[in-house]
Design a protein around this motif. Structure first.
Motif, PDB file in Angstrom:
ATOM      1  N   ALA A 101       0.819  -1.229   0.000  1.00 40.34           N
ATOM      2  CA  ALA A 101       0.000   0.000   0.000  1.00 40.34           C
ATOM      3  C   ALA A 101       0.847   1.271   0.000  1.00 40.34           C
ATOM      4  O   ALA A 101       0.367   2.347   0.335  1.00 40.34           O
ATOM      5  CB  ALA A 101      -1.007   0.011   1.155  1.00 40.34           C
ATOM      6  N   GLY A 104       1.034   5.788  -4.875  1.00 41.21           N
ATOM      7  CA  GLY A 104      -0.186   6.475  -5.278  1.00 41.21           C
ATOM      8  C   GLY A 104      -0.490   6.300  -6.758  1.00 41.21           C
ATOM      9  O   GLY A 104      -1.198   7.107  -7.355  1.00 41.21           O
ATOM     10  N   ASP A 147      -7.047   2.801   3.025  1.00 42.30           N
ATOM     11  CA  ASP A 147      -6.620   4.189   2.905  1.00 42.30           C
ATOM     12  C   ASP A 147      -5.770   4.519   4.129  1.00 42.30           C
ATOM     13  O   ASP A 147      -6.254   4.445   5.260  1.00 42.30           O
ATOM     14  CB  ASP A 147      -7.877   5.074   2.841  1.00 42.30           C
ATOM     15  CG  ASP A 147      -7.596   6.525   2.470  1.00 42.30           C
ATOM     16  OD1 ASP A 147      -6.688   7.120   3.070  1.00 42.30           O
ATOM     17  OD2 ASP A 147      -8.318   7.063   1.597  1.00 42.30           O
ATOM     18  N   GLY A 149      -3.196   7.201   3.625  1.00 44.93           N
ATOM     19  CA  GLY A 149      -2.963   8.631   3.433  1.00 44.93           C
ATOM     20  C   GLY A 149      -3.716   9.141   2.210  1.00 44.93           C
ATOM     21  O   GLY A 149      -3.387  10.189   1.672  1.00 44.93           O
ATOM     22  N   TYR A 283       4.868  11.274   6.213  1.00 43.92           N
ATOM     23  CA  TYR A 283       5.939  10.367   5.763  1.00 43.92           C
ATOM     24  C   TYR A 283       6.854   9.946   6.894  1.00 43.92           C
ATOM     25  O   TYR A 283       7.421   8.857   6.862  1.00 43.92           O
ATOM     26  CB  TYR A 283       6.683  10.926   4.543  1.00 43.92           C
ATOM     27  CG  TYR A 283       5.872  10.582   3.311  1.00 43.92           C
ATOM     28  CD1 TYR A 283       5.906   9.289   2.785  1.00 43.92           C
ATOM     29  CD2 TYR A 283       4.977  11.478   2.748  1.00 43.92           C
ATOM     30  CE1 TYR A 283       5.111   8.922   1.713  1.00 43.92           C
ATOM     31  CE2 TYR A 283       4.173  11.129   1.676  1.00 43.92           C
ATOM     32  CZ  TYR A 283       4.254   9.844   1.168  1.00 43.92           C
ATOM     33  OH  TYR A 283       3.452   9.465   0.120  1.00 43.92           O
TER      34      TYR A 283
HETATM   35  N1  GLN Z   1       0.166   7.540  -1.457  1.00 43.42           N
HETATM   36  C1  GLN Z   1       0.346   7.482  -0.036  1.00 43.42           C
HETATM   37  C2  GLN Z   1       1.590   6.711   0.278  1.00 43.42           C
HETATM   38  O1  GLN Z   1       2.288   6.404  -0.628  1.00 43.42           O
HETATM   39  C3  GLN Z   1      -0.858   6.885   0.621  1.00 43.42           C
HETATM   40  C4  GLN Z   1      -0.885   5.421   0.553  1.00 43.42           C
HETATM   41  C5  GLN Z   1      -2.067   4.816   1.267  1.00 43.42           C
HETATM   42  O2  GLN Z   1      -3.004   5.506   1.651  1.00 43.42           O
HETATM   43  N2  GLN Z   1      -1.981   3.512   1.463  1.00 43.42           N
HETATM   44  O3  GLN Z   1       1.875   6.394   1.376  1.00 43.42           O
END
Ligand code: GLN
Length: 446
Positions: A101, A104, A147, A149, A283
Motif C-alpha cells: 500500500a 499512489g 486508505d 494517506g 511520511y
Molecule cells: N500515497 C500514499 C503513500 O504512498 C498513501 C498510501 C495509502 O493511503 N496507502 O503512502
C-alpha cells in the motif's frame, strides 16, 4: 456476467492479481443452496466483488503486490471479508495495489501496473488502484480498498467513482496487512453513493479482534440519503484551493459548490493553517510505523525465503533484500532512521506533536461548519511513468488527503466532472463518526 466483462477488458486494465473462478463458482453454489433452504436474500445477495490484495482471504492468495508474499495463502478471512461473505457477496478475486500500500499510482506493484479505464496510458491512482479500476471498468460491482494517506479517495477520484475512507476505528482492521497501524482504514469503492452506504453498513462495527475498533452504535446509513442539504454549513479550506492545484480542477470544485448552494447549502472560506506540514508529518509517522510492522517479514514466518543464505542473519537479510521492492525499502530505511535513538525526539516525537496540531485545525473548523469540501487531489490522473522516478512529486499528490488521515476523520471522494477527459474528484470531509452527513451531502450532489 462479471467474468464475461473481465474477459473483455482485463487484458487492458489489469486490475487483478489473482482471479479465482472456481472459488467464486463455489460461493455462488453455496448461495443458491442457502436460498433453497429458505434463507433470506440480503441487499447484497450474489453481487460480484473484489478485495484489495492486502486483506487476507482464506485459501485465496494474498500478496500485498509484493514478491515477498507471492506464495502466501492465508488460513483465515479478514473481518471485513467474513462480513461480506455473511452479506452474501461473491468474491471474484484479489486486486492490484502498490506494494504494501505504499504509493499512489499502482506502479509500485511488484507484478504489473494497473491502467486507468478512462485512458489506459494513465495511472488509476493508488494504492487501491486495482480496486478503483475494477469498479470503474465494470469488472466487479464494488470493491474494498484501504486508505492510509489517501489510497481509497485518490484512486476513486482518478477513476471517476466513489471512494469512502471511514473514521479511524469504524471498520475492523483485523486481517488487513498493516502498513501504518494508526492510519490504516478499510473502506468501500463503488459506482455511486447509495452503494457506498450499503457497503459501509455491511462492514462497519465493533470487532474485539481489533484493539483500535470503536465501540459505537452504527446508524442506518441508507436513511441518511435524503437529498436534503438545506442550511448545511460548508467550510472550504483556502490551503486546498491555492498554490499547487490545477486551475481546471479548482474550477470543477467551485462548480460543485454552486450546485450545493443551489440546493440550499452555504459555503465560506476557512483555514487549516498546519496543512503545509501534513505531508512531511505523514511520511515520518507512516514510515516509522511501517518499519516496525514490516519487521515480521523475515523469510521465516511468512512468504518467500531466500535460497542463498548460509546462516540465520543472512537469511533475514537476503530474504528481505530479495523480497521487498525499492519503495518499501526506502520507507523502512526512513522509518528506522526516524525511530532510532538520538533522532526519535527530533523526528518521530515532533511529527506526533504536529499531528495533534493538524487535528486541532479540523476541530476548530468543525465548531462552526458541518462539513469541509475541497478537491480530492490537486490534478487528474497522470501518465504511467511520468512521476515514477520522482518520489517527492508523487508524495505531493496526497497533499489534500493526508491531513484527513492524520486527523482520523472520515472523507468521501465523489466524481465532479472531467478535465482533459479524465475524471476529477470532490472531497467531502466530515466530523469523526459522522459518515451519515458525508453520505447525505455526497448523495445530494451526485
Ligand atoms: N500515497 C500514499 C503513500 O504512498 C498513501 C498510501 C495509502 O493511503 N496507502 O503512502
Amino acid at each position: 456476467q462479471s467474468y464475461t466483462r473481465i474477459g473483455q477488458v482485463e487484458s487492458k486494465v489489469r486490475a487483478f492479481l489473482t482471479l479465482d473462478e472456481e472459488n467464486a463458482r463455489q460461493a455462488a453454489v453455496k448461495l443458491d443452496e442457502q436460498l433453497t433452504s429458505g434463507q433470506a436474500r440480503g441487499d447484497l445477495f450474489g453481487l460480484p466483488i473484489g478485495i484489495k490484495d492486502n486483506m487476507v482471504t482464506e485459501g485465496l492468495r494474498t500478496t500485498c503486490a509484493s514478491k515477498f508474499l507471492s506464495n502466501y495463502n492465508p488460513i483465515y478471512d479478514a473481518t471485513v471479508v467474513s462480513k461480506l461473505k455473511e452479506a452474501q457477496t461473491v468474491t471474484i478475486g484479489k486486486l492490484n495495489m502498490d506494494e504494501f500500500a505504499m504509493g499512489g499510482s499502482n506502479e509500485n506493484s511488484a507484478y504489473h501496473p494497473t491502467h486507468n479505464p478512462w485512458n489506459t496510458d494513465y495511472v488509476p491512482g493508488g494504492s487501491s488502484g486495482g480496486s478503483a479500476a475494477a469498479v470503474a471498468a465494470g469488472e466487479v460491482y464494488f470493491s474494498l480498498g484501504s486508505d492510509t494517506g489517501g489510497s481509497i479517495r485518490q484512486p476513486a477520484a482518478y477513476c471517476g467513482i466513489v471512494g469512502l475512507k471511514p473514521t479511524y476505528g469504524l471498520v475492523s482492521r483485523y486481517g488487513l496487512v498493516a502498513f501504518a497501524s494508526s492510519l490504516d482504514q478499510i473502506g468501500p469503492l463503488t459506482k455511486n453513493v447509495e452503494d457506498s452506504a450499503y457497503l459501509l453498513q455491511a462492514i462497519a462495527g465493533y470487532d474485539a479482534k481489533d484493539s483500535t475498533s470503536a465501540k459505537v452504535d452504527i446508524p442506518d446509513y441508507l436513511s441518511a440519503l435524503t437529498g436534503d442539504v438545506k442550511g448545511l454549513r460548508i467550510g472550504v479550506p483556502k490551503e486546498y484551493m491555492g498554490n499547487g492545484i490545477d486551475p481546471a480542477v479548482k474550477e470543477k470544485v467551485l462548480e460543485a459548490l454552486k450546485v450545493l448552494e443551489g440546493l440550499g447549502a452555504v459555503w465560506e472560506e476557512v483555514s487549516l493553517p498546519h496543512s503545509e506540514y501534513a505531508v512531511a508529518t505523514y511520511y515520518l509517522l507512516a514510515s516509522s510505523e511501517a518499519s516496525s510492522n514490516l519487521a515480521r517479514f523475515d523469510g521465516i514466518r511468512y512468504g518467500v525465503r531466500s535460497d542463498n543464505a548460509n546462516n540465520l542473519l543472512d537469511l533475514y537479510h537476503l530474504s528481505r533484500s530479495e523480497g521487498f521492492g525499492p519503495e518499501v525499502k526506502r520507507r523502512i530505511m526512513l522509518g528506522t532512521y526516524a525511530l532510532s535513538s538520538g533522532y526519535y525526539d527530533a523526528y518521530y516525537l515532533k511529527a506526533q506533536q504536529v499531528r495533534t496540531l493538524i487535528k486541532q485545525d479540523f476541530d476548530q473548523v468543525f465548531e462552526k461548519y458541518d462539513i469541509i469540501i475541497g478537491p480530492t487531489a490537486p490534478t487528474p490522473a497522470f501518465k504511467i511513468g511520468e512521476q515514477s522516478n520522482d518520489p517527492l512529486t508523487m508524495y505531493l499528490n496526497d497533499i489534500m488527503t493526508i491531513p484527513v488521515s492524520l486527523a482520523g476523520i472520515p472523507a468521501i471522494s465523489v466524481p465532479c466532472g472531467f478535465v482533459n477527459e479524465l475524471p476529477v474528484g470532490l472531497q467531502v470531509i466530515g466530523k469523526a463518526l459522522d459518515e451519515a452527513t458525508l453520505l447525505r451531502v455526497a448523495h445530494a450532489f451526485e
